[in-house]
Design an enzyme around this catalytic site. Structure first.
Site, short mmCIF file in Angstrom:
data_model
loop_
_atom_site.label_atom_id
_atom_site.label_comp_id
_atom_site.label_asym_id
_atom_site.label_seq_id
_atom_site.Cartn_x
_atom_site.Cartn_y
_atom_site.Cartn_z
N MET A 177 0.84 -1.19 0.00
CA MET A 177 0.00 0.00 0.00
C MET A 177 0.88 1.24 0.00
O MET A 177 0.60 2.25 0.65
CB MET A 177 -0.97 -0.01 1.19
N LYS A 178 1.97 1.15 -0.77
CA LYS A 178 2.87 2.27 -0.97
C LYS A 178 2.81 2.70 -2.43
O LYS A 178 2.36 1.94 -3.31
CB LYS A 178 4.29 1.89 -0.57
N HIS A 211 -0.38 2.02 5.08
CA HIS A 211 1.04 2.36 5.23
C HIS A 211 1.74 2.18 3.88
O HIS A 211 1.82 1.06 3.38
CB HIS A 211 1.67 1.44 6.26
N ASN A 259 5.82 9.22 5.68
CA ASN A 259 6.67 8.29 6.43
C ASN A 259 8.14 8.72 6.32
O ASN A 259 8.64 8.96 5.22
CB ASN A 259 6.50 6.88 5.85
N GLU A 260 8.80 8.86 7.46
CA GLU A 260 10.24 9.06 7.53
C GLU A 260 10.72 10.28 6.73
O GLU A 260 11.65 10.20 5.94
CB GLU A 260 10.98 7.80 7.08
N GLU A 365 5.99 -0.21 14.57
CA GLU A 365 6.79 -1.23 13.89
C GLU A 365 7.67 -1.95 14.91
O GLU A 365 8.90 -1.88 14.85
CB GLU A 365 7.63 -0.59 12.77
N TRP A 412 5.98 -5.95 13.91
CA TRP A 412 6.38 -5.94 12.51
C TRP A 412 6.71 -7.36 12.02
O TRP A 412 7.83 -7.68 11.66
CB TRP A 412 7.56 -4.99 12.29
#
Length: 451
Positions: A177-178, A211, A259-260, A365, A412
């Site tokens: 789902m990226k 995510h 994210n990040e 995670e 995770w």
């Protein structure tokens, strides 16, 4: 004995003389062989016919002849270890320390385990009471317990999906789902894998955490090389987020929108991603606004790593939260940690900082490395116990968060041999709650103990 010692001294002197006079110093082609070491090790199971009896197996490895002795913790001293399983019965409630001694070449090693006994017999995995058979999701009454998945794992079914349905009520796609998977080429979406994951979750009354919509490491090549204007780029991102979030409206409870985004360098600035380059320093806020407009009911999260071990990164995260205001509902604090760190106080500091901002906390995670230094070839009882204690610590910290700030604690992965850490670090690793054969590890019971 004196004669034997003199002979040994003489032979040793000759060997030393031979070695020092060998011209090429390679011991005439021979290799030095390291002396074998023996480390005591054992396992136990509860008898299938008598809950007060344990069956002990000596699992000490070694090719040499060694002697071993048991101390069953009954105050009766030691007995020699015989071939096969040893059975011991414990008639009284209490804790009993079982020890195995292995002796070789004058060196003794020992392993010990505490056997807990209650009114029902020996407590499986040392966990007594009704919680020994309680699932993770049922024990965690104030937050969701999640794990990751792949569409192929779900389609395979079997023990894997049985455990998901039994233990978890929150599901995160590991990577399907990226953006690079869902939007592989301009104007062409592929939601097949994401649909399979969401459909499985909906069918089994499991929440879905999306995510992640924007991540610099999951950006399609066509996006990295986007040839249009900055305004066209922003329109494309808006279309992607709107299309994706709208598709799963009412099915996906929450999203990691970005994210990040924080760099690990000095001062922890924003990463110089294509999104920052094309959309400006406020690209995160724009992406959150796109997602909010597409599904006002979805919970929106920012997700990042190392915020417990890096106060600078934590400060940068809090600045992002401040800038987003009501657009953000919570923060995902990744918990890729080790049995020996970060400390409880560092983890608490991260949770407390997010709570102080009035946001939900997602330990997003979680996996706990048992072999961060790469010095183990198998998971020892000692390291397993330390890992169990760390899982308990993390869950205790999360469970102490105010109810209104709790969201989910996501592990995770399910079983050790499928963990991403093995390939990432190149070391043997056992970071999860289940072993390769889906058996519950002490880490699993550490999670329960934390509740």
């Amino acid at each position: 004995m004196k004669i034997n010692k003199l002979i040994l001294l003489f032979v040793t002197t000759l060997l030393a003389f031979s070695c020092t006079n060998d011209e090429d110093n390679n011991f005439n082609g021979s290799e030095l062989i390291e002396p074998e070491t023996i480390q005591a090790s054992f396992s136990y199971t509860v008898s299938p016919t008598d809950p007060y009896v344990i069956q002990l197996e000596n699992t000490t490895n070694g090719t040499v002849q060694y002697k071993s002795y048991w101390d069953f913790g009954l105050g009766e001293g030691t007995v020699i270890d015989e071939a096969g399983l040893d059975e011991v019965r414990y008639n009284e409630v209490g804790d009993y320390t079982v020890k195995l001694y292995a002796i070789y070449d004058g060196v003794t090693t020992v392993e010990s385990k505490v056997i807990k006994v209650d009114e029902n017999g020996v407590c499986p995995d040392g966990l007594c009471g009704s919680t020994s058979n309680t699932s993770l999701k049922d024990a965690a009454t104030t937050f969701s317990v999640g794990t990751i998945t792949r569409s192929s794992w779900l389609s395979a079914g079997g023990k894997y999906t049985d455990i998901i349905k039994e233990q978890f009520n929150n599901l995160t796609s590991e990577y399907e789902m990226k953006m690079n998977v869902m939007y592989p080429s301009q104007g062409s979406y592929d939601f097949s894998a994401a649909d399979a994951i969401v459909d499985f979750a909906v069918a089994n009354d499991i929440n879905v955490h999306g995510h992640a919509l924007i991540w610099h490491n999951a950006t399609p090549s066509w996006v990295e090389g986007f040839s249009g204007t900055d305004a066209e780029f922003e329109t494309m991102v808006k279309d992607y987020i709107t299309t994706t979030v709208t598709r799963y409206k009412g099915k996906v409870r929450s999203w990691d929108v970005v994210n990040e985004a924080i760099d690990d360098g000095s001062g922890n600035p924003l990463r110089n991603s294509i999104f920052k380059q094309k959309m400006g320093n406020d690209y995160i806020k724009k992406c959150f606004q796109f997602a909010r407009d597409a599904d006002p009911d979805a919970l929106l999260f920012y997700n990042d790593y190392n915020m417990a071990s890096s106060s600078g990164k934590r400060t940068a995260m809090l600045a992002i939260v401040d800038g987003l205001g009501d657009l953000i509902d919570g923060v995902g604090a990744q918990m890729h940690i080790s049995y020996n760190g970060p400390s409880a106080s560092q983890i608490e500091a991260t949770a407390n900082a997010i709570v102080a901002k009035g946001k939900k906390v997602h330990f997003s995670e979680l996996d706990i490395r048992a072999n961060p230094d790469g010095n183990l070839t198998s998971l020892t009882s000692e390291r397993s116990s330390l890992q169990q204690a760390k899982y308990k610590e993390v869950v205790e910290i999360y469970n102490a968060i105010p109810s209104e700030n709790k969201f989910a604690l996501t592990v995770w992965g399910i079983r050790d041999n499928k963990s991403w850490l093995i390939d990432f670090w190149g070391n043997p690793e056992w970071p999860l709650l289940f072993d390769d054969d889906y058996n519950k590890k002490p880490a699993y019971y550490g999670f329960l103990e934390g509740l």
